[in-house]
Design an enzyme around this catalytic site. Structure first.
Site, PDB file in Angstrom:
ATOM      1  N   SER A 238      82.194  37.560  -4.225  1.00 50.60           N
ATOM      2  CA  SER A 238      81.395  36.664  -3.400  1.00 50.60           C
ATOM      3  C   SER A 238      81.538  35.243  -3.921  1.00 50.60           C
ATOM      4  O   SER A 238      82.193  35.012  -4.937  1.00 50.60           O
ATOM      5  CB  SER A 238      79.930  37.082  -3.436  1.00 50.60           C
ATOM      6  N   LYS A 239      80.890  34.334  -3.243  1.00 55.57           N
ATOM      7  CA  LYS A 239      80.954  32.915  -3.599  1.00 55.57           C
ATOM      8  C   LYS A 239      80.627  32.675  -5.065  1.00 55.57           C
ATOM      9  O   LYS A 239      81.160  31.788  -5.701  1.00 55.57           O
ATOM     10  CB  LYS A 239      79.944  32.133  -2.756  1.00 55.57           C
ATOM     11  N   ARG A 240      79.710  33.476  -5.530  1.00 56.65           N
ATOM     12  CA  ARG A 240      79.269  33.378  -6.909  1.00 56.65           C
ATOM     13  C   ARG A 240      80.445  33.429  -7.899  1.00 56.65           C
ATOM     14  O   ARG A 240      80.375  32.893  -8.996  1.00 56.65           O
ATOM     15  CB  ARG A 240      78.327  34.560  -7.144  1.00 56.65           C
ATOM     16  N   HIS A 241      81.519  34.104  -7.511  1.00 53.45           N
ATOM     17  CA  HIS A 241      82.663  34.231  -8.409  1.00 53.45           C
ATOM     18  C   HIS A 241      83.589  33.023  -8.358  1.00 53.45           C
ATOM     19  O   HIS A 241      84.680  33.048  -8.907  1.00 53.45           O
ATOM     20  CB  HIS A 241      83.460  35.491  -8.077  1.00 53.45           C
ATOM     21  N   GLY A 242      83.150  31.985  -7.679  1.00 50.47           N
ATOM     22  CA  GLY A 242      83.991  30.792  -7.613  1.00 50.47           C
ATOM     23  C   GLY A 242      84.681  30.729  -6.277  1.00 50.47           C
ATOM     24  O   GLY A 242      84.103  31.092  -5.263  1.00 50.47           O
TER      25      GLY A 242
END
Ligand code: GLU
Length: 470
Positions: A238-242
């Site tokens: 997800s976005k959280r991973h960059g």
């Protein structure tokens, strides 16, 4: 068999890494078999689809070099065709109008949950005697009530689902607009798609879709459901991973070849080989070799591949991508070395093209101010003599390439009976304004003659001022 694959994204966001990998697998399966690759934009969800997302998908595919032979097709252009097929199914009594209200369906659902059975439509409107007034009905597909749907997924193996578990799917909403499971079948049938390769989040839809193919008298395609991609930490990517949008990788300085190579290895392998040119991927890829386990994203590996391709691809090709980063960082490359020379020198010193552009600004713009730390340390009175000697020697130097330039430095150091560092370090600061740069001969080469001489003069002025202040 005539292989036809398609990538069918919904334009509700950017082209993310998972979608790009699906697109790559579809593209490879077509290219590996002299087949046809179709792009179909599934934009029937009018509320969530945006033109920006369509553009992001097209840009992402183009940047990755995933060219399509047919399309892009837009499902919103086919509403007439979907309506025609809905009509056909109604006429053949393979579909029916359903007038059940939301409230009734909700109650049904609650009751079924209470009894511990899987919520599903109970088929009330299958046998309607009278049609309620003033209700816009949905259209439901008359799913077979017995038997199993069995298919051999090229990744997951044989899958068998009992029709008991499938209810009568809504294929058209009250306003007549068709639903995903229906449009996808009509299009894949009309486009004569042979292989449906997609994310395994769609696997539960497949048996329903197969029943619709049969109702339409069409042979279903072969299915391959590819596993999802997890982040470095094992959670769903997800976005959280960059960066998750493909174009973000371009912006961050990755080469499309690196990302493609990275993506193909997410779930697919060929022995323990890690590096695959696109040609090799095409030769070696077979969707049947895709692993059924989820694969995890690994940024270090992507960085490694990026550096590999920066070094190994023809420098002019890398330079084409580097040019984009110079422009992006507002660096005018008109007045400076050819970009392929920059690539040759810098590829092993940086991880991304973004860094490469940033660290090469000085070759095009020179520097404004000397870095005070570096100047203090290296532009001391003792550096005056070597810098003057360099200035003299370089003024008459004709062959401005690394090896003869290196000889000049060696000669000056020998004449003055000092170590090379005593010449090279002040020279580096004089040329670049800082204490860090590629090897000194290559730095001179890339800076060019005029800029090098100007830099040395500027450094000498600095040293003179320093002496004067003593
Ligand atoms: N439009 C669907 C999605 O973006 C894909 C449909 C398919 O590949 O069958 O998830």
């Amino acid at each position: 068999m005539n292989i036809r694959t398609r990538f069918a994204p919904s334009p509700t966001g950017f082209l993310h890494v998972g979608g790009a990998r699906t697109a790559l697998f579809c593209w490879l399966q077509a290219r590996a078999n002299q087949g046809t690759f179709v792009l179909r934009i599934e934009d029937t969800d009018l509320e969530r689809s945006t033109p920006e997302s369509v553009q992001a998908i097209l840009d992402g595919m183009q940047w990755l070099g995933l060219d399509y032979d047919e399309g892009p097709f837009y499902q919103t252009d086919s509403f007439g065709r979907y309506a025609e097929v809905v009509r056909q199914l109604l006429d053949e009594e393979k579909a029916y109008h359903c007038y059940c209200s939301k409230e009734r369906l909700e109650k049904l659902r609650e009751a079924q949950m209470k009894e511990g059975i899987k919520p599903r439509y109970d088929g009330k409107c299958r046998r309607l005697e009278s049609v309620p007034e003033g209700v816009d009905p949905v259209v439901r597909f008359r799913n077979p009530q017995s038997g199993n749907v069995v298919f051999d997924d090229l990744v997951r193996g044989r899958i068998s689902i009992s029709n008991d578990e499938l209810d009568d799917l809504v294929i058209a909403r009250p306003d007549g607009s068709p639903t995903y499971n229906f449009t996808v079948v009509v299009d894949d049938m009309d486009m004569r798609i042979s292989h449906v390769i997609r994310g395994d989040d769609h696997i539960n839809n497949t048996p329903r879709q197969i029943n619709i193919y049969h109702a339409l008298g069409a042979e279903p395609p072969v299915f391959a459901h590819v596993p999802m991609i997890l982040g470095d930490d094992g959670a769903r990517l997800s976005k959280r991973h960059g960066a998750v949008g493909v174009m973000q990788y371009r912006d961050d300085g990755y080469l499309p070849q690196a990302l493609l190579n990275y993506l193909v290895r997410l779930g697919w392998s060929h022995g323990d080989q890690e590096v695959f040119s696109v040609e090799e991927m095409i030769t070696l890829f077979d969707i049947r070799d895709v692993n059924r386990k989820a694969s995890a994203f690994n940024t270090d590996k992507l960085d490694w591949l990026n550096q590999h391709y920066m070094k190994e691809l023809p420098a002019v090709e890398v330079a084409g991508h580097l040019a984009w980063h110079f422009a992006d960082q507002g660096i005018d490359t008109e007045n400076g070395p050819p970009l392929e020379d920059v690539v040759t020198v810098q590829a092993e010193r940086v991880k991304t093209l973004k860094e490469m552009a940033a660290q090469s600004r000085v070759f095009f713009e020179g520097y404004g101010e000397l870095d005070p730390q570096a100047a203090k340390k290296h532009l001391r009175p003792v550096a005056e003599e070597p810098l003057r000697a360099m200035l003299e020697n370089l003024q008459s130097q004709r062959d401005w390439t690394p090896s003869p330039l290196h000889e000049v430095i060696d000669r000056v150091a020998a004449d003055l009976e000092v170590g090379m560092g005593k010449v090279a370090q002040p020279l580096r600061v004089a040329l670049t304004g800082s204490g860090v740069s590629p090897s000194i001969d290559k730095t001179l080469w890339l800076m060019g003659k005029q800029r090098s001489l100007e830099g040395i003069c500027k450094a000498l002025e600095f040293i003179e001022a320093r002496i004067a202040a003593l």
